[in-house]
Design a protein around this motif. Structure first.
Motif, PDB file in Angstrom:
ATOM      1  N   SER A   1       0.468  -1.212   0.068  1.00  0.00           N
ATOM      2  CA  SER A   1      -0.073  -0.157  -0.124  1.00  0.00           C
ATOM      3  C   SER A   1       1.002   1.472  -0.221  1.00  0.00           C
ATOM      4  O   SER A   1       0.332   2.433  -1.038  1.00  0.00           O
ATOM      5  N   LEU A   2       1.856   1.477   0.709  1.00  0.00           N
ATOM      6  CA  LEU A   2       3.051   2.376   0.361  1.00  0.00           C
ATOM      7  C   LEU A   2       3.738   1.821  -0.618  1.00  0.00           C
ATOM      8  O   LEU A   2       3.671   3.150  -0.986  1.00  0.00           O
ATOM      9  N   LEU A   3       4.719   1.350  -1.242  1.00  0.00           N
ATOM     10  CA  LEU A   3       5.547   1.063  -2.212  1.00  0.00           C
ATOM     11  C   LEU A   3       5.281   1.129  -3.599  1.00  0.00           C
ATOM     12  O   LEU A   3       5.440   1.449  -4.767  1.00  0.00           O
ATOM     13  N   ILE A   4       3.988  -0.009  -3.607  1.00  0.00           N
ATOM     14  CA  ILE A   4       3.162   0.417  -4.926  1.00  0.00           C
ATOM     15  C   ILE A   4       2.252   1.275  -5.887  1.00  0.00           C
ATOM     16  O   ILE A   4       3.309   1.666  -6.556  1.00  0.00           O
ATOM     17  N   PRO A   5       2.017   2.272  -4.582  1.00  0.00           N
ATOM     18  CA  PRO A   5       1.832   3.508  -5.322  1.00  0.00           C
ATOM     19  C   PRO A   5       2.942   4.833  -6.085  1.00  0.00           C
ATOM     20  O   PRO A   5       2.873   5.194  -6.844  1.00  0.00           O
ATOM     21  N   ALA A   6       4.084   4.051  -4.831  1.00  0.00           N
ATOM     22  CA  ALA A   6       5.781   5.019  -5.176  1.00  0.00           C
ATOM     23  C   ALA A   6       5.853   4.364  -6.376  1.00  0.00           C
ATOM     24  O   ALA A   6       6.694   5.134  -7.094  1.00  0.00           O
ATOM     25  N   MET A   7       5.450   3.395  -6.509  1.00  0.00           N
ATOM     26  CA  MET A   7       6.714   2.134  -7.944  1.00  0.00           C
ATOM     27  C   MET A   7       6.093   3.209  -8.578  1.00  0.00           C
ATOM     28  O   MET A   7       6.771   3.488 -10.579  1.00  0.00           O
ATOM     29  N   LYS A   8       4.708   3.583  -9.005  1.00  0.00           N
ATOM     30  CA  LYS A   8       3.783   4.247 -10.406  1.00  0.00           C
ATOM     31  C   LYS A   8       4.479   5.136 -10.768  1.00  0.00           C
ATOM     32  O   LYS A   8       4.322   5.581 -11.339  1.00  0.00           O
ATOM     33  N   SER A   9       4.407   5.824 -10.038  1.00  0.00           N
ATOM     34  CA  SER A   9       4.350   7.326  -9.812  1.00  0.00           C
ATOM     35  C   SER A   9       6.020   7.728 -10.104  1.00  0.00           C
ATOM     36  O   SER A   9       6.393   8.644 -10.628  1.00  0.00           O
ATOM     37  N   ARG A  10       7.003   6.563 -10.066  1.00  0.00           N
ATOM     38  CA  ARG A  10       8.081   6.777 -10.648  1.00  0.00           C
ATOM     39  C   ARG A  10       8.959   5.590 -11.981  1.00  0.00           C
ATOM     40  O   ARG A  10       9.669   5.860 -12.368  1.00  0.00           O
ATOM     41  N   GLY A  11       7.355   5.431 -12.045  1.00  0.00           N
ATOM     42  CA  GLY A  11       7.264   5.302 -14.433  1.00  0.00           C
ATOM     43  C   GLY A  11       7.387   3.658 -13.798  1.00  0.00           C
ATOM     44  O   GLY A  11       7.803   2.490 -14.896  1.00  0.00           O
ATOM     45  N   TYR A  12       7.706   2.957 -13.556  1.00  0.00           N
ATOM     46  CA  TYR A  12       7.273   1.311 -12.989  1.00  0.00           C
ATOM     47  C   TYR A  12       5.566   1.077 -13.846  1.00  0.00           C
ATOM     48  O   TYR A  12       5.088   2.143 -13.120  1.00  0.00           O
ATOM     49  N   SER A  13       6.035  -0.143 -14.540  1.00  0.00           N
ATOM     50  CA  SER A  13       4.091  -0.377 -14.582  1.00  0.00           C
ATOM     51  C   SER A  13       3.785  -0.727 -13.419  1.00  0.00           C
ATOM     52  O   SER A  13       4.168  -1.506 -12.725  1.00  0.00           O
ATOM     53  N   LYS A  14       2.501  -0.885 -13.622  1.00  0.00           N
ATOM     54  CA  LYS A  14       1.633  -1.526 -12.425  1.00  0.00           C
ATOM     55  C   LYS A  14       1.678  -2.751 -12.822  1.00  0.00           C
ATOM     56  O   LYS A  14       1.921  -3.056 -11.140  1.00  0.00           O
ATOM     57  N   GLU A  15       2.109  -3.586 -13.181  1.00  0.00           N
ATOM     58  CA  GLU A  15       2.564  -5.201 -13.223  1.00  0.00           C
ATOM     59  C   GLU A  15       3.778  -5.669 -12.597  1.00  0.00           C
ATOM     60  O   GLU A  15       3.208  -6.113 -12.045  1.00  0.00           O
ATOM     61  N   TYR A  16       4.405  -4.509 -12.937  1.00  0.00           N
ATOM     62  CA  TYR A  16       6.353  -5.183 -12.142  1.00  0.00           C
ATOM     63  C   TYR A  16       5.920  -4.351 -11.070  1.00  0.00           C
ATOM     64  O   TYR A  16       6.665  -5.494 -10.205  1.00  0.00           O
ATOM     65  N   ALA A  17       5.361  -3.400 -10.364  1.00  0.00           N
ATOM     66  CA  ALA A  17       5.596  -2.721  -9.395  1.00  0.00           C
ATOM     67  C   ALA A  17       4.464  -4.437  -8.711  1.00  0.00           C
ATOM     68  O   ALA A  17       4.840  -4.393  -7.541  1.00  0.00           O
ATOM     69  N   ALA A  18       3.453  -4.210  -8.860  1.00  0.00           N
ATOM     70  CA  ALA A  18       2.406  -5.265  -8.345  1.00  0.00           C
ATOM     71  C   ALA A  18       3.570  -7.124  -8.039  1.00  0.00           C
ATOM     72  O   ALA A  18       2.903  -7.656  -6.784  1.00  0.00           O
ATOM     73  N   ALA A  19       3.817  -7.236  -9.315  1.00  0.00           N
ATOM     74  CA  ALA A  19       5.366  -8.624  -9.183  1.00  0.00           C
ATOM     75  C   ALA A  19       5.760  -8.431  -8.126  1.00  0.00           C
ATOM     76  O   ALA A  19       6.158  -9.950  -7.868  1.00  0.00           O
ATOM     77  N   ILE A  20       6.520  -7.486  -8.102  1.00  0.00           N
ATOM     78  CA  ILE A  20       8.292  -7.734  -7.425  1.00  0.00           C
ATOM     79  C   ILE A  20       7.093  -7.438  -6.547  1.00  0.00           C
ATOM     80  O   ILE A  20       7.724  -8.494  -5.315  1.00  0.00           O
TER      81      ILE A  20
END
Length: 439
Positions: free
Chosen positions: A123-142
Protein backbone atom coordinates in the motif's frame (compact mmCIF):
# COMPACT_ATOMS: atom_id res chain seq x y z
CA UNK A 1 -7.80 -46.83 -1.77
CA UNK A 2 -7.78 -45.17 -5.20
CA UNK A 3 -11.58 -45.06 -5.30
CA UNK A 4 -11.78 -43.51 -1.81
CA UNK A 5 -9.18 -40.83 -2.62
CA UNK A 6 -10.80 -40.09 -5.98
CA UNK A 7 -14.25 -39.61 -4.47
CA UNK A 8 -12.94 -37.41 -1.67
CA UNK A 9 -10.94 -35.15 -4.00
CA UNK A 10 -13.80 -34.99 -6.50
CA UNK A 11 -16.19 -33.93 -3.75
CA UNK A 12 -13.71 -31.41 -2.34
CA UNK A 13 -12.90 -29.72 -5.64
CA UNK A 14 -16.55 -29.79 -6.67
CA UNK A 15 -17.51 -27.79 -3.60
CA UNK A 16 -14.55 -25.43 -4.03
CA UNK A 17 -15.68 -24.72 -7.61
CA UNK A 18 -19.11 -23.91 -6.17
CA UNK A 19 -17.34 -21.31 -4.01
CA UNK A 20 -17.81 -23.24 -0.76
CA UNK A 21 -15.04 -22.16 1.68
CA UNK A 22 -12.38 -24.83 1.69
CA UNK A 23 -12.53 -25.31 5.47
CA UNK A 24 -16.26 -26.07 5.21
CA UNK A 25 -15.69 -28.29 2.16
CA UNK A 26 -13.00 -30.30 4.00
CA UNK A 27 -15.26 -30.81 7.01
CA UNK A 28 -18.24 -31.87 4.88
CA UNK A 29 -16.17 -34.35 2.86
CA UNK A 30 -14.73 -35.86 6.05
CA UNK A 31 -18.11 -36.13 7.81
CA UNK A 32 -19.73 -37.79 4.77
CA UNK A 33 -16.81 -40.21 4.40
CA UNK A 34 -16.95 -41.17 8.10
CA UNK A 35 -20.73 -41.60 7.94
CA UNK A 36 -20.65 -43.80 4.83
CA UNK A 37 -17.73 -45.98 5.96
CA UNK A 38 -18.27 -46.22 9.72
CA UNK A 39 -21.95 -45.43 10.28
CA UNK A 40 -23.75 -42.84 12.35
CA UNK A 41 -22.32 -44.13 15.64
CA UNK A 42 -19.04 -42.32 14.91
CA UNK A 43 -20.60 -38.92 14.21
CA UNK A 44 -20.73 -37.82 17.89
CA UNK A 45 -16.91 -37.98 17.88
CA UNK A 46 -16.67 -35.34 15.14
CA UNK A 47 -16.78 -32.37 17.51
CA UNK A 48 -14.20 -33.92 19.84
CA UNK A 49 -11.77 -34.66 16.99
CA UNK A 50 -12.10 -31.12 15.64
CA UNK A 51 -11.56 -29.60 19.09
CA UNK A 52 -8.47 -31.70 19.80
CA UNK A 53 -7.06 -30.95 16.35
CA UNK A 54 -7.28 -27.19 16.84
CA UNK A 55 -5.93 -27.05 20.41
CA UNK A 56 -2.36 -28.18 19.79
CA UNK A 57 -0.13 -25.86 21.84
CA UNK A 58 2.31 -24.85 19.03
CA UNK A 59 -0.67 -23.61 16.98
CA UNK A 60 -1.08 -20.79 19.51
CA UNK A 61 1.86 -19.11 17.79
CA UNK A 62 -0.25 -18.46 14.68
CA UNK A 63 -2.75 -15.93 16.11
CA UNK A 64 0.04 -14.27 18.08
CA UNK A 65 2.29 -13.72 15.05
CA UNK A 66 -0.74 -12.55 13.05
CA UNK A 67 -1.56 -10.05 15.82
CA UNK A 68 2.06 -8.84 15.92
CA UNK A 69 1.87 -8.21 12.18
CA UNK A 70 -1.40 -6.33 12.63
CA UNK A 71 0.21 -4.05 15.22
CA UNK A 72 3.01 -3.30 12.76
CA UNK A 73 0.46 -2.42 10.08
CA UNK A 74 -1.36 -0.07 12.45
CA UNK A 75 1.73 1.82 13.61
CA UNK A 76 4.76 3.39 11.93
CA UNK A 77 6.96 0.30 12.18
CA UNK A 78 6.41 -0.63 8.51
CA UNK A 79 7.15 2.92 7.33
CA UNK A 80 10.36 3.12 9.35
CA UNK A 81 11.58 -0.19 7.91
CA UNK A 82 10.84 1.08 4.39
CA UNK A 83 12.78 4.30 5.05
CA UNK A 84 15.77 2.31 6.27
CA UNK A 85 15.70 0.02 3.24
CA UNK A 86 15.43 3.07 0.99
CA UNK A 87 18.47 4.68 2.60
CA UNK A 88 20.44 1.45 2.13
CA UNK A 89 19.35 0.54 -1.42
CA UNK A 90 17.83 3.62 -3.03
CA UNK A 91 21.06 4.53 -4.85
CA UNK A 92 20.87 1.36 -7.01
CA UNK A 93 19.16 1.60 -10.39
CA UNK A 94 15.62 0.41 -9.87
CA UNK A 95 16.13 1.13 -6.19
CA UNK A 96 12.44 1.09 -5.26
CA UNK A 97 12.21 -2.55 -6.31
CA UNK A 98 15.24 -3.28 -4.11
CA UNK A 99 13.58 -1.38 -1.26
CA UNK A 100 10.49 -3.54 -1.71
CA UNK A 101 12.56 -6.73 -1.44
CA UNK A 102 14.52 -5.52 1.59
CA UNK A 103 11.42 -4.26 3.39
CA UNK A 104 9.58 -7.52 2.70
CA UNK A 105 12.43 -9.52 4.23
CA UNK A 106 12.43 -7.29 7.32
CA UNK A 107 8.67 -7.63 7.65
CA UNK A 108 8.77 -11.40 7.11
CA UNK A 109 11.09 -11.79 10.10
CA UNK A 110 8.37 -10.40 12.35
CA UNK A 111 4.94 -11.32 11.00
CA UNK A 112 5.47 -14.68 9.24
CA UNK A 113 2.60 -13.86 6.86
CA UNK A 114 3.03 -13.09 3.14
CA UNK A 115 -0.47 -11.63 2.76
CA UNK A 116 0.10 -9.30 5.73
CA UNK A 117 3.42 -8.25 4.23
CA UNK A 118 2.06 -7.34 0.81
CA UNK A 119 -0.89 -5.52 2.40
CA UNK A 120 1.32 -3.47 4.72
CA UNK A 121 4.18 -2.65 2.37
CA UNK A 122 2.41 -2.74 -0.98
CA UNK A 123 0.00 0.00 0.00
CA UNK A 124 3.01 2.30 0.44
CA UNK A 125 5.50 1.06 -2.15
CA UNK A 126 3.30 0.13 -5.14
CA UNK A 127 1.92 3.70 -5.56
CA UNK A 128 5.45 5.04 -5.13
CA UNK A 129 6.79 2.75 -7.87
CA UNK A 130 3.94 3.69 -10.22
CA UNK A 131 4.67 7.39 -9.71
CA UNK A 132 8.35 6.80 -10.60
CA UNK A 133 7.58 5.17 -13.95
CA UNK A 134 7.35 1.49 -13.05
CA UNK A 135 4.44 -0.30 -14.71
CA UNK A 136 1.66 -1.25 -12.34
CA UNK A 137 2.12 -4.91 -13.37
CA UNK A 138 5.82 -4.86 -12.50
CA UNK A 139 5.16 -3.09 -9.20
CA UNK A 140 2.57 -5.71 -8.23
CA UNK A 141 4.82 -8.58 -9.36
CA UNK A 142 7.90 -7.60 -7.34
CA UNK A 143 5.76 -6.77 -4.29
CA UNK A 144 4.03 -10.14 -4.48
CA UNK A 145 7.13 -12.28 -5.09
CA UNK A 146 9.19 -10.61 -2.37
CA UNK A 147 6.31 -10.87 0.13
CA UNK A 148 6.23 -14.65 -0.42
CA UNK A 149 9.67 -14.88 1.19
CA UNK A 150 7.67 -14.79 4.45
CA UNK A 151 6.64 -18.40 3.84
CA UNK A 152 10.33 -19.41 3.90
CA UNK A 153 11.92 -17.07 6.43
CA UNK A 154 11.25 -17.57 10.15
CA UNK A 155 8.84 -17.18 11.87
CA UNK A 156 6.88 -18.63 8.92
CA UNK A 157 3.27 -19.48 9.79
CA UNK A 158 3.09 -22.29 7.15
CA UNK A 159 6.22 -23.81 8.71
CA UNK A 160 4.50 -23.82 12.10
CA UNK A 161 1.52 -25.61 10.57
CA UNK A 162 3.75 -28.18 8.90
CA UNK A 163 5.76 -28.79 12.08
CA UNK A 164 2.57 -29.50 14.00
CA UNK A 165 1.16 -31.80 11.29
CA UNK A 166 4.45 -33.69 10.84
CA UNK A 167 5.40 -33.63 14.54
CA UNK A 168 8.83 -32.12 13.94
CA UNK A 169 10.61 -29.28 15.72
CA UNK A 170 9.32 -25.82 14.84
CA UNK A 171 12.78 -24.39 15.55
CA UNK A 172 14.40 -26.85 13.11
CA UNK A 173 11.96 -25.73 10.44
CA UNK A 174 12.70 -22.07 11.16
CA UNK A 175 16.47 -22.59 10.90
CA UNK A 176 16.09 -24.53 7.65
CA UNK A 177 14.43 -21.52 6.03
CA UNK A 178 17.25 -19.03 6.69
CA UNK A 179 19.58 -19.74 3.76
CA UNK A 180 16.81 -20.36 1.18
CA UNK A 181 15.13 -17.11 2.25
CA UNK A 182 18.35 -15.11 1.93
CA UNK A 183 19.15 -16.79 -1.40
CA UNK A 184 15.65 -16.01 -2.66
CA UNK A 185 16.00 -12.36 -1.64
CA UNK A 186 19.39 -12.08 -3.38
CA UNK A 187 18.01 -13.75 -6.52
CA UNK A 188 15.01 -11.42 -6.65
CA UNK A 189 17.32 -8.41 -6.19
CA UNK A 190 19.53 -9.59 -9.06
CA UNK A 191 16.49 -10.11 -11.32
CA UNK A 192 15.09 -6.68 -10.43
CA UNK A 193 18.46 -5.05 -11.19
CA UNK A 194 18.46 -6.75 -14.62
CA UNK A 195 14.96 -5.42 -15.35
CA UNK A 196 15.94 -1.98 -14.06
CA UNK A 197 18.87 -1.76 -16.49
CA UNK A 198 16.78 -3.19 -19.34
CA UNK A 199 13.89 -0.74 -18.83
CA UNK A 200 16.02 2.17 -17.55
CA UNK A 201 14.25 2.46 -14.20
CA UNK A 202 15.38 5.48 -12.17
CA UNK A 203 17.87 5.79 -9.34
CA UNK A 204 16.01 7.18 -6.33
CA UNK A 205 18.79 9.18 -4.70
CA UNK A 206 22.49 9.27 -4.14
CA UNK A 207 23.82 7.29 -1.21
CA UNK A 208 24.35 9.45 1.87
CA UNK A 209 25.74 8.25 5.17
CA UNK A 210 23.85 10.95 7.04
CA UNK A 211 20.52 9.74 5.64
CA UNK A 212 21.37 6.12 6.42
CA UNK A 213 22.33 6.97 10.00
CA UNK A 214 19.14 9.00 10.48
CA UNK A 215 16.96 6.20 9.06
CA UNK A 216 18.76 3.66 11.24
CA UNK A 217 18.17 5.73 14.37
CA UNK A 218 14.46 6.04 13.56
CA UNK A 219 14.14 2.30 12.86
CA UNK A 220 16.41 0.94 15.60
CA UNK A 221 13.53 -0.15 17.82
CA UNK A 222 11.69 -1.72 14.88
CA UNK A 223 14.86 -3.66 14.05
CA UNK A 224 14.93 -4.99 17.60
CA UNK A 225 11.76 -7.00 16.94
CA UNK A 226 13.34 -9.77 14.80
CA UNK A 227 16.42 -9.74 17.05
CA UNK A 228 14.28 -10.34 20.14
CA UNK A 229 11.99 -12.89 18.47
CA UNK A 230 14.53 -14.99 16.58
CA UNK A 231 17.29 -14.50 19.14
CA UNK A 232 15.01 -15.80 21.88
CA UNK A 233 13.86 -18.80 19.81
CA UNK A 234 17.24 -19.81 18.38
CA UNK A 235 19.00 -19.11 21.65
CA UNK A 236 16.75 -21.58 23.42
CA UNK A 237 15.34 -18.99 25.81
CA UNK A 238 11.76 -19.36 24.54
CA UNK A 239 9.81 -21.81 22.41
CA UNK A 240 8.33 -20.70 19.08
CA UNK A 241 4.96 -20.21 20.78
CA UNK A 242 6.46 -18.18 23.60
CA UNK A 243 8.43 -16.22 20.99
CA UNK A 244 5.15 -15.29 19.31
CA UNK A 245 3.88 -13.93 22.62
CA UNK A 246 7.12 -11.98 23.03
CA UNK A 247 6.58 -10.56 19.52
CA UNK A 248 3.16 -9.20 20.52
CA UNK A 249 4.43 -7.67 23.76
CA UNK A 250 7.47 -6.14 22.03
CA UNK A 251 5.37 -4.74 19.15
CA UNK A 252 2.89 -3.23 21.60
CA UNK A 253 5.66 -1.71 23.72
CA UNK A 254 7.51 -0.20 20.76
CA UNK A 255 4.33 1.13 19.11
CA UNK A 256 2.76 2.63 22.23
CA UNK A 257 5.63 3.54 24.57
CA UNK A 258 8.55 4.24 22.21
CA UNK A 259 6.88 5.58 19.06
CA UNK A 260 3.57 6.56 20.72
CA UNK A 261 1.63 6.03 17.48
CA UNK A 262 -0.81 3.22 18.27
CA UNK A 263 -4.18 4.40 19.53
CA UNK A 264 -7.07 2.28 20.80
CA UNK A 265 -8.95 2.45 17.50
CA UNK A 266 -5.96 1.11 15.55
CA UNK A 267 -5.39 -1.57 18.18
CA UNK A 268 -9.04 -2.63 17.89
CA UNK A 269 -8.68 -2.96 14.10
CA UNK A 270 -5.57 -5.10 14.55
CA UNK A 271 -7.41 -7.34 17.01
CA UNK A 272 -10.41 -7.78 14.71
CA UNK A 273 -8.27 -8.48 11.64
CA UNK A 274 -6.15 -10.94 13.60
CA UNK A 275 -9.21 -12.72 14.94
CA UNK A 276 -10.69 -13.10 11.45
CA UNK A 277 -7.46 -14.47 9.95
CA UNK A 278 -6.98 -16.82 12.90
CA UNK A 279 -10.55 -18.12 12.63
CA UNK A 280 -10.00 -19.06 8.99
CA UNK A 281 -6.76 -20.94 9.73
CA UNK A 282 -8.09 -22.70 12.83
CA UNK A 283 -11.27 -23.85 11.10
CA UNK A 284 -9.03 -25.33 8.42
CA UNK A 285 -6.96 -27.10 11.07
CA UNK A 286 -10.04 -28.46 12.83
CA UNK A 287 -11.57 -29.73 9.57
CA UNK A 288 -8.28 -31.30 8.54
CA UNK A 289 -8.21 -33.26 11.79
CA UNK A 290 -11.35 -35.06 10.64
CA UNK A 291 -9.79 -35.84 7.27
CA UNK A 292 -6.62 -37.06 8.97
CA UNK A 293 -8.49 -39.39 11.33
CA UNK A 294 -10.51 -40.89 8.48
CA UNK A 295 -7.48 -41.40 6.23
CA UNK A 296 -5.43 -42.89 9.05
CA UNK A 297 -8.13 -45.34 10.08
CA UNK A 298 -8.65 -46.29 6.42
CA UNK A 299 -4.85 -46.70 5.97
CA UNK A 300 -4.99 -44.57 2.83
CA UNK A 301 -1.57 -42.87 3.38
CA UNK A 302 0.14 -46.22 3.86
CA UNK A 303 -1.48 -47.63 0.73
CA UNK A 304 -0.45 -44.58 -1.28
CA UNK A 305 3.12 -44.84 -0.01
CA UNK A 306 3.28 -48.50 -1.01
CA UNK A 307 1.90 -47.73 -4.47
CA UNK A 308 4.51 -45.04 -5.19
CA UNK A 309 7.27 -47.15 -3.64
CA UNK A 310 6.46 -49.85 -6.18
CA UNK A 311 7.31 -47.33 -8.94
CA UNK A 312 10.48 -45.94 -7.36
CA UNK A 313 12.22 -45.82 -4.00
CA UNK A 314 14.79 -43.28 -5.14
CA UNK A 315 14.25 -40.26 -2.85
CA UNK A 316 15.20 -37.77 -5.56
CA UNK A 317 12.62 -39.22 -7.97
CA UNK A 318 10.02 -39.16 -5.20
CA UNK A 319 10.82 -35.50 -4.53
CA UNK A 320 10.51 -34.77 -8.27
CA UNK A 321 7.02 -36.31 -8.33
CA UNK A 322 6.05 -34.42 -5.18
CA UNK A 323 7.35 -31.12 -6.57
CA UNK A 324 5.09 -31.55 -9.60
CA UNK A 325 2.15 -32.43 -7.34
CA UNK A 326 2.65 -29.48 -5.00
CA UNK A 327 3.17 -26.96 -7.81
CA UNK A 328 -0.17 -28.04 -9.26
CA UNK A 329 -1.93 -28.01 -5.88
CA UNK A 330 -0.46 -24.58 -5.14
CA UNK A 331 -2.39 -23.20 -8.10
CA UNK A 332 -5.69 -24.17 -6.49
CA UNK A 333 -5.16 -24.27 -2.71
CA UNK A 334 -3.99 -21.74 -0.13
CA UNK A 335 -0.78 -22.72 1.63
CA UNK A 336 -2.45 -23.65 4.92
CA UNK A 337 -5.04 -25.82 3.16
CA UNK A 338 -2.39 -27.54 1.03
CA UNK A 339 -0.26 -28.37 4.08
CA UNK A 340 -3.20 -29.63 6.09
CA UNK A 341 -4.59 -31.71 3.23
CA UNK A 342 -1.40 -33.34 1.96
CA UNK A 343 0.98 -33.85 4.89
CA UNK A 344 -0.97 -36.69 6.58
CA UNK A 345 -1.17 -38.47 3.23
CA UNK A 346 2.42 -37.95 2.05
CA UNK A 347 4.31 -38.31 5.34
CA UNK A 348 4.34 -42.16 5.41
CA UNK A 349 5.86 -42.14 1.91
CA UNK A 350 8.54 -39.69 3.03
CA UNK A 351 9.41 -41.87 5.98
CA UNK A 352 9.43 -45.03 3.85
CA UNK A 353 11.98 -43.76 1.32
CA UNK A 354 14.19 -42.13 3.97
CA UNK A 355 13.69 -38.40 3.28
CA UNK A 356 14.29 -36.23 6.34
CA UNK A 357 10.98 -34.59 7.38
CA UNK A 358 12.69 -31.21 7.91
CA UNK A 359 14.04 -31.34 4.34
CA UNK A 360 10.62 -32.34 3.03
CA UNK A 361 8.95 -29.53 4.99
CA UNK A 362 11.31 -26.99 3.43
CA UNK A 363 10.61 -28.32 -0.08
CA UNK A 364 6.87 -28.23 0.60
CA UNK A 365 6.88 -24.64 1.84
CA UNK A 366 9.00 -23.50 -1.11
CA UNK A 367 6.48 -25.06 -3.48
CA UNK A 368 3.67 -23.25 -1.70
CA UNK A 369 5.57 -19.93 -1.87
CA UNK A 370 5.53 -20.36 -5.65
CA UNK A 371 1.87 -21.40 -5.50
CA UNK A 372 1.04 -18.04 -3.93
CA UNK A 373 2.14 -16.49 -7.25
CA UNK A 374 0.36 -18.79 -9.72
CA UNK A 375 -3.32 -18.20 -10.64
CA UNK A 376 -6.15 -18.94 -10.31
CA UNK A 377 -5.93 -18.84 -6.46
CA UNK A 378 -2.60 -16.96 -5.97
CA UNK A 379 -3.62 -15.26 -2.72
CA UNK A 380 -0.56 -13.00 -2.42
CA UNK A 381 -0.54 -12.05 -6.12
CA UNK A 382 -4.23 -11.17 -5.99
CA UNK A 383 -3.64 -8.95 -2.94
CA UNK A 384 -0.84 -7.12 -4.79
CA UNK A 385 -2.98 -6.75 -7.94
CA UNK A 386 -5.84 -5.27 -5.93
CA UNK A 387 -3.50 -2.60 -4.53
CA UNK A 388 -1.89 -1.86 -7.91
CA UNK A 389 -5.24 -2.10 -9.77
CA UNK A 390 -3.57 -4.36 -12.33
CA UNK A 391 -4.85 -7.34 -14.30
CA UNK A 392 -3.81 -10.63 -12.71
CA UNK A 393 -2.79 -12.28 -15.98
CA UNK A 394 -0.71 -9.32 -17.17
CA UNK A 395 0.90 -9.20 -13.74
CA UNK A 396 1.67 -12.92 -13.99
CA UNK A 397 3.55 -12.24 -17.24
CA UNK A 398 5.59 -9.56 -15.48
CA UNK A 399 6.21 -12.02 -12.64
CA UNK A 400 7.76 -14.78 -14.78
CA UNK A 401 11.36 -13.74 -14.13
CA UNK A 402 10.80 -13.66 -10.37
CA UNK A 403 9.08 -17.06 -10.51
CA UNK A 404 12.16 -18.45 -12.25
CA UNK A 405 14.25 -17.25 -9.27
CA UNK A 406 11.94 -18.98 -6.79
CA UNK A 407 11.96 -22.16 -8.89
CA UNK A 408 15.78 -22.10 -8.93
CA UNK A 409 15.83 -21.85 -5.13
CA UNK A 410 13.39 -24.77 -4.97
CA UNK A 411 15.60 -26.94 -7.20
CA UNK A 412 18.71 -26.14 -5.15
CA UNK A 413 16.99 -26.96 -1.86
CA UNK A 414 15.43 -30.12 -3.29
CA UNK A 415 18.53 -31.66 -4.81
CA UNK A 416 21.32 -30.04 -2.76
CA UNK A 417 19.77 -30.43 0.71
CA UNK A 418 23.03 -29.83 2.57
CA UNK A 419 23.02 -26.21 1.34
CA UNK A 420 19.71 -25.37 2.96
CA UNK A 421 20.10 -27.59 6.02
CA UNK A 422 23.71 -26.76 6.91
CA UNK A 423 22.61 -24.21 9.57
CA UNK A 424 20.28 -26.80 11.11
CA UNK A 425 23.06 -29.40 11.14
CA UNK A 426 25.45 -26.93 12.75
CA UNK A 427 22.92 -25.65 15.27
CA UNK A 428 22.01 -29.15 16.47
CA UNK A 429 25.41 -30.74 15.87
CA UNK A 430 23.77 -33.51 13.85
CA UNK A 431 25.16 -34.05 10.32
CA UNK A 432 22.43 -36.61 9.58
CA UNK A 433 19.74 -33.92 9.32
CA UNK A 434 18.67 -33.73 5.71
CA UNK A 435 20.83 -36.66 4.63
CA UNK A 436 19.19 -38.99 2.12
CA UNK A 437 20.03 -42.61 1.36
CA UNK A 438 21.52 -43.44 -2.03
CA UNK A 439 19.44 -46.02 -3.89
Amino acid sequence: MTETMGLMFAGLFGMVLLNVPIAIALGMVAVIAIWLSQGTDMLPNVALVMFEGATNFPLLAIPLFIFAGGIMNSSSISRRLINLASAMLGFVRGGLAMVTIGSSMFFAEISGSAVAGVAALGSLLIPAMKSRGYSKEYAAAISSSSASLAIILPPSIPMILYAVMAQVSVVKMFISGLLPGLLGGAGLALASWYYAVKHDFPVEQRFAWSRLVQAFREAIWALMLPVVILGGIFGGFVTATEGAAVAVVAALFISTVIYRELDLRALYRALVDGALQTAVVMLLVASSALVGVFLTESRVPQALASSIAELTTNPYMVLLLLNILFLILGMFLHSAAAIILTVPIILPLIQQVGIDPVHFGLVLTLNLAIGQQTPPVASVLIAACSIAKSDIWQTTKANVGFLVVLLAVLMICTYVPWFALAPTQWFYGDPSIGAMPVN
